[in-house]
Every structure is written in structure tokens, then in C-alpha cells.
Motif scaffolding. Structure first.
Motif, PDB file in Angstrom:
ATOM      1  N   LEU A 110      63.345  19.456  54.984  1.00  9.00           N
ATOM      2  CA  LEU A 110      64.283  20.260  54.210  1.00  9.00           C
ATOM      3  C   LEU A 110      63.633  20.977  53.033  1.00  9.00           C
ATOM      4  O   LEU A 110      64.208  21.924  52.495  1.00  9.00           O
ATOM      5  N   GLY A 111      62.451  20.535  52.622  1.00 11.02           N
ATOM      6  CA  GLY A 111      61.812  21.127  51.452  1.00 11.02           C
ATOM      7  C   GLY A 111      61.593  22.617  51.589  1.00 11.02           C
ATOM      8  O   GLY A 111      61.930  23.399  50.682  1.00 11.02           O
ATOM      9  N   SER A 112      61.056  23.040  52.728  1.00 11.26           N
ATOM     10  CA  SER A 112      60.791  24.469  52.933  1.00 11.26           C
ATOM     11  C   SER A 112      62.088  25.265  53.019  1.00 11.26           C
ATOM     12  O   SER A 112      62.153  26.417  52.574  1.00 11.26           O
ATOM     13  N   ILE A 113      63.132  24.653  53.581  1.00 10.00           N
ATOM     14  CA  ILE A 113      64.422  25.342  53.674  1.00 10.00           C
ATOM     15  C   ILE A 113      65.011  25.541  52.283  1.00 10.00           C
ATOM     16  O   ILE A 113      65.522  26.612  51.950  1.00 10.00           O
ATOM     17  N   VAL A 114      64.924  24.501  51.451  1.00 10.53           N
ATOM     18  CA  VAL A 114      65.406  24.608  50.067  1.00 10.53           C
ATOM     19  C   VAL A 114      64.610  25.659  49.312  1.00 10.53           C
ATOM     20  O   VAL A 114      65.171  26.511  48.611  1.00 10.53           O
ATOM     21  N   THR A 115      63.293  25.636  49.459  1.00 15.89           N
ATOM     22  CA  THR A 115      62.435  26.598  48.756  1.00 15.89           C
ATOM     23  C   THR A 115      62.746  28.020  49.181  1.00 15.89           C
ATOM     24  O   THR A 115      62.861  28.921  48.340  1.00 15.89           O
ATOM     25  N   LEU A 174      76.096  11.332  59.609  1.00 18.09           N
ATOM     26  CA  LEU A 174      74.959  11.354  58.707  1.00 18.09           C
ATOM     27  C   LEU A 174      74.833  10.007  58.002  1.00 18.09           C
ATOM     28  O   LEU A 174      75.767   9.559  57.339  1.00 18.09           O
ATOM     29  N   ILE A 175      73.681   9.375  58.178  1.00 14.18           N
ATOM     30  CA  ILE A 175      73.393   8.119  57.495  1.00 14.18           C
ATOM     31  C   ILE A 175      72.442   8.409  56.344  1.00 14.18           C
ATOM     32  O   ILE A 175      71.306   8.846  56.559  1.00 14.18           O
ATOM     33  N   ILE A 176      72.888   8.205  55.128  1.00 15.11           N
ATOM     34  CA  ILE A 176      72.004   8.331  53.971  1.00 15.11           C
ATOM     35  C   ILE A 176      71.305   6.991  53.793  1.00 15.11           C
ATOM     36  O   ILE A 176      71.953   5.972  53.542  1.00 15.11           O
ATOM     37  N   ARG A 177      69.985   6.999  53.970  1.00 14.14           N
ATOM     38  CA  ARG A 177      69.206   5.759  53.844  1.00 14.14           C
ATOM     39  C   ARG A 177      68.522   5.749  52.483  1.00 14.14           C
ATOM     40  O   ARG A 177      67.521   6.448  52.270  1.00 14.14           O
ATOM     41  N   PRO A 178      69.041   4.953  51.537  1.00 18.78           N
ATOM     42  CA  PRO A 178      68.435   4.918  50.204  1.00 18.78           C
ATOM     43  C   PRO A 178      66.992   4.426  50.243  1.00 18.78           C
ATOM     44  O   PRO A 178      66.626   3.602  51.082  1.00 18.78           O
ATOM     45  N   HIS A 179      66.195   4.957  49.355  1.00 21.61           N
ATOM     46  CA  HIS A 179      64.838   4.435  49.159  1.00 21.61           C
ATOM     47  C   HIS A 179      64.957   3.142  48.353  1.00 21.61           C
ATOM     48  O   HIS A 179      65.850   3.014  47.510  1.00 21.61           O
ATOM     49  N   PRO A 180      64.093   2.170  48.606  1.00 20.66           N
ATOM     50  CA  PRO A 180      64.185   0.913  47.834  1.00 20.66           C
ATOM     51  C   PRO A 180      64.111   1.105  46.322  1.00 20.66           C
ATOM     52  O   PRO A 180      64.614   0.270  45.567  1.00 20.66           O
ATOM     53  N   CYS A 209      67.726  18.565  48.581  1.00 15.38           N
ATOM     54  CA  CYS A 209      67.573  18.474  50.039  1.00 15.38           C
ATOM     55  C   CYS A 209      68.850  18.007  50.711  1.00 15.38           C
ATOM     56  O   CYS A 209      69.272  18.569  51.734  1.00 15.38           O
ATOM     57  N   LEU A 210      69.478  16.978  50.165  1.00 11.17           N
ATOM     58  CA  LEU A 210      70.701  16.465  50.771  1.00 11.17           C
ATOM     59  C   LEU A 210      71.812  17.498  50.703  1.00 11.17           C
ATOM     60  O   LEU A 210      72.549  17.709  51.679  1.00 11.17           O
ATOM     61  N   ASN A 211      71.952  18.175  49.558  1.00 15.36           N
ATOM     62  CA  ASN A 211      72.994  19.200  49.431  1.00 15.36           C
ATOM     63  C   ASN A 211      72.726  20.367  50.372  1.00 15.36           C
ATOM     64  O   ASN A 211      73.661  20.958  50.929  1.00 15.36           O
ATOM     65  N   CYS A 212      71.448  20.701  50.545  1.00 15.08           N
ATOM     66  CA  CYS A 212      71.087  21.748  51.505  1.00 15.08           C
ATOM     67  C   CYS A 212      71.509  21.345  52.913  1.00 15.08           C
ATOM     68  O   CYS A 212      72.075  22.156  53.663  1.00 15.08           O
ATOM     69  N   LEU A 213      71.237  20.094  53.282  1.00 16.86           N
ATOM     70  CA  LEU A 213      71.614  19.599  54.608  1.00 16.86           C
ATOM     71  C   LEU A 213      73.122  19.688  54.818  1.00 16.86           C
ATOM     72  O   LEU A 213      73.597  20.129  55.878  1.00 16.86           O
ATOM     73  N   LEU A 214      73.895  19.299  53.803  1.00 18.22           N
ATOM     74  CA  LEU A 214      75.354  19.361  53.918  1.00 18.22           C
ATOM     75  C   LEU A 214      75.848  20.800  54.026  1.00 18.22           C
ATOM     76  O   LEU A 214      76.790  21.095  54.777  1.00 18.22           O
ATOM     77  N   ASP A 215      75.200  21.711  53.282  1.00 11.01           N
ATOM     78  CA  ASP A 215      75.578  23.131  53.370  1.00 11.01           C
ATOM     79  C   ASP A 215      75.307  23.682  54.765  1.00 11.01           C
ATOM     80  O   ASP A 215      76.113  24.439  55.313  1.00 11.01           O
ATOM     81  N   LEU A 216      74.156  23.274  55.338  1.00  6.93           N
ATOM     82  CA  LEU A 216      73.822  23.726  56.690  1.00  6.93           C
ATOM     83  C   LEU A 216      74.846  23.229  57.705  1.00  6.93           C
ATOM     84  O   LEU A 216      75.219  23.951  58.639  1.00  6.93           O
ATOM     85  N   MET A 217      75.308  21.992  57.501  1.00  4.84           N
ATOM     86  CA  MET A 217      76.303  21.429  58.411  1.00  4.84           C
ATOM     87  C   MET A 217      77.651  22.123  58.256  1.00  4.84           C
ATOM     88  O   MET A 217      78.319  22.444  59.244  1.00  4.84           O
ATOM     89  N   LYS A 218      78.020  22.366  57.019  1.00 10.55           N
ATOM     90  CA  LYS A 218      79.328  22.983  56.768  1.00 10.55           C
ATOM     91  C   LYS A 218      79.382  24.408  57.310  1.00 10.55           C
ATOM     92  O   LYS A 218      80.400  24.850  57.865  1.00 10.55           O
ATOM     93  N   SER A 219      78.271  25.133  57.162  1.00  6.44           N
ATOM     94  CA  SER A 219      78.239  26.522  57.611  1.00  6.44           C
ATOM     95  C   SER A 219      77.986  26.648  59.113  1.00  6.44           C
ATOM     96  O   SER A 219      78.200  27.709  59.701  1.00  6.44           O
ATOM     97  N   GLY A 220      77.504  25.564  59.708  1.00  2.00           N
ATOM     98  CA  GLY A 220      77.154  25.596  61.117  1.00  2.00           C
ATOM     99  C   GLY A 220      75.734  26.061  61.383  1.00  2.00           C
ATOM    100  O   GLY A 220      75.265  26.055  62.528  1.00  2.00           O
TER     101      GLY A 220
END
Length: 329
Positions: free
Chosen positions: A314-319, A249-255, A223-234
Motif C-alpha cells: 500500500l505504500g506506493s499507492i498512498v505515495t 478484512l482482518i486487522i492484525r495488530p503488531h505486537p 495505508c489502512l485508510n487507503c485500503l478502506l477507500d479502495l474497497m469503498k470505491s471499488g
């Protein structure tokens, strides 16, 4: 005579629900309070003792509530002895899955001791895992409260009677709204410029669950890599009503994330994107500081919807991307 209630929680999402529940139970008279009192069998204001384990501690701290640490006990006999000494009238818990069975052990032991138990679900995901022990046996509390009806079918299949299921709604979000958590509280700390569009990526600990043998089709890294690809490609602009950046982009880690799992991502920053890693503030603080929350299935995304902040699932976009690659290969 007041009822002695023992709260026990470990996971962040479930603890959030108990934060909201405590506020209702100790608050002013109202329809919500009256309904919960009736369902929980309370006739007067309860005395509440809080036991926090692991990740729950920081949630209670963020909300300014005093708690006690869960004692260093694991065996059923130790828990029997401990609960016998405390002698609560009712035990209220969150639900955990895969990596901890404390709550399940408490439900089982409490039934032996004749103590009523109630569990609060914080989402509709991985329901069966939350009520299955390490031997594959189903362990249920006496009652379960759900945010909505999504978990009903699974709970029925596990053997929980319909009359022991209740809809609470999202108690933490009701609490957060009532407390008037400030909008944009973290933007200065994160160095957000006026012209930047702020996206918070809500991490999931899927890779950690995969290491424990749980299968997932999509990971948080997909999901994160997909988000970065979307940003890079516009292409991300088509999900953001034409906004083309610049982005922060703020990556908020899960506890439950492994420490350092995203450490290499800030290096992926570029002219139109600044990437930071931060778990500052509460979940509501982070949501209300963002222009959008993106991720796979974190409870943070559900909270964002209720708080009126945009969500990018992002799940559906990745799928779709994976299916497209299978089609054209």
C-alpha cells in the motif's frame, strides 16, 4: 564437546529467525546444518539456552518451545555478572531498534568478556537504528546474518567487515514449510463465508516510533485508510484480478502496537465489507488463512511472498495518491 549457545531475543521478527535457526541446529544432518555449523564454528550438536524478553515470549510459546525469561536487569554491570555466571561459548541474538537496547548492550558486554556474538536480521529495514545506541554510537556484534543482501551496504558503512556478513535466507519460513502449517486454519475462527475474499492487514508500529522522534513519510493509518477507500470505491478490484467482494478484512495488530489503536475500525464495516481485529495464531497461520496480505512494510508481507500468498503493497499507492493531490492542488 558440545558448544553452549545462549539465544537472546525480544522483537517478534528476529525471534522468528531464531526459531528457525534452533530447528536447523538441533535437526538432522544436511547441507543447511553443515553450513551453519561451519560458519558458527560448531563441531557438534549445541546445547541451547533461550532467553526471551517481552514480545519474544509469545513467539516461542506459539512454536511450543520452552524458554527462560530475561531477568530484570538493565545496567551493564548486572549484565556482565549475569553472562559471567552463564559462561556461554556463543551468544546469538535478534536485533531491536528505537525502543530497546538490550541486545546492543549484550554485544558490547560480551566483547569485554571475550564471548562471541552473532545477530540475525529479520528484514532489511531500519538497519542503522538496530546498531546505534541511545548516544548515537554504533554497536556491532561479531557477525551478522541477513535474509538477503539488502542490508549489506548499510552494514559496511557501519563498519562491519564483509567477511563477517552471511546470508541465512528466511529461516523461519523454511521452518514453517517443513512443519506443514495448515492452510486456512483461522478462517473458521474469523467467520469467513465461502463467498468472501479475505484480506489480512499487517500493522506496523510506525505511529509508536513517531512518538519516539523517528520520522516517517507514511504511517500504518495512511495505508489502512487507503485500503478502506479502495474497497469503498471499488478500485481495489483492479489489484485483485477483478474480484469485487464481498470482503472480510482482518486487522492484525503488531505486537508493539498501542492497545486499542484500531478499536474504531470495525465500525467502518459496510454491506460489502466486514472488518475484524485479531491477532490469533502465528504469523504463518494468519498468512495461510488469507487470500491476500496488505500493508506497508511488515515482515508479515515478506513471509506472505515466500509462502505464495498474494501481497498488496500500500505504500506506493498512498505515495502516488499524495503526489497526485500535490499535482492537482
Amino acid at each position: 564437546m558440545s558448544c553452549n549457545i545462549l539465544f537472546i531475543s525480544r522483537d517478534p521478527g528476529g525471534t522468528n529467525q531464531l526459531v528457525g535457526l534452533r530447528d536447523v541446529l538441533l535437526g538432522q544432518d544436511g547441507e543447511d546444518r553443515a553450513a551453519l555449523f561451519a560458519q558458527l564454528g560448531l563441531s557438534s550438536g549445541p546445547d541451547i539456552t533461550l532467553l526471551a524478553k517481552d514480545y519474544a515470549k509469545v513467539i516461542w510459546q506459539q512454536n511450543g518451545v520452552v524458554y527462560e525469561d530475561w531477568p530484570n536487569i538493565e545496567s551493564e554491570q548486572e549484565i556482565i555478572d549475569y553472562l559471567t555466571d552463564l559462561a556461554p561459548d556463543l551468544i546469538v541474538t535478534s536485533t531491536c531498534h528505537v525502543d530497546d537496547r538490550t541486545e546492543q548492550t549484550v554485544w558490547r558486554v560480551a566483547r569485554q568478556l571475550g564471548i562471541r556474538t552473532t545477530a540475525f536480521l529479520d528484514c532489511g529495514l531500519n538497519i542503522s537504528l538496530r546498531f546505534t545506541d541511545d548516544l548515537g554510537q554504533t554497536v556491532l556484534p561479531d557477525r551478522v546474518y541477513m535474509i538477503d543482501k539488502k542490508a549489506t551496504g548499510t552494514l559496511l558503512s557501519l563498519g562491519l567487515p564483509a567477511q563477517d556478513m552471511f546470508i541465512s535466507g528466511d529461516l523461519y519460513l523454511t521452518y514453517a514449510k517443513a512443519k506443514g502449517i495448515a492452510k486456512g486454519k483461522l478462517r473458521h475462527e474469523w467467520g469467513v463465508m465461502d463467498e468472501e475474499y479475505l484480506i489480512v492487514f499487517a500493522s506496523d508500529y510506525i505511529s509508536e516510533m513517531q512518538a519516539m522522534g523517528v520520522s516517517f513519510e507514511i504511517t500504518e493509518f495512511d495505508c489502512l485508510n487507503c485500503l478502506l477507500d479502495l474497497m469503498k470505491s471499488g478500485e481495489i478490484s483492479k489489484y485483485l484480478e477483478g474480484i469485487t467482494g464481498p470482503y472480510r478484512l482482518i486487522i492484525r495488530p503488531h505486537p508493539k502496537d498501542t492497545a486499542g489503536k484500531y478499536d474504531n475500525y470495525p465500525d467502518k464495516s459496510h454491506e460489502n465489507l466486514e472488518i475484524l481485529i485479531s491477532n490469533s495464531g502465528s504469523g504463518a497461520d494468519a498468512i495461510l488463512s488469507a487470500d491476500m496480505v496488505a500493508g506497508l512494510g511488515s515482515s508479515l508481507m515478506g513471509e506472505a511472498k515466500v509462502l505464495g500468498v498474494g501481497v498488496l503493497e500500500l505504500g506506493s499507492i498512498v505515495t502516488d495518491g499524495k503526489d497526485h493531490k500535490k499535482t492537482v492542488s
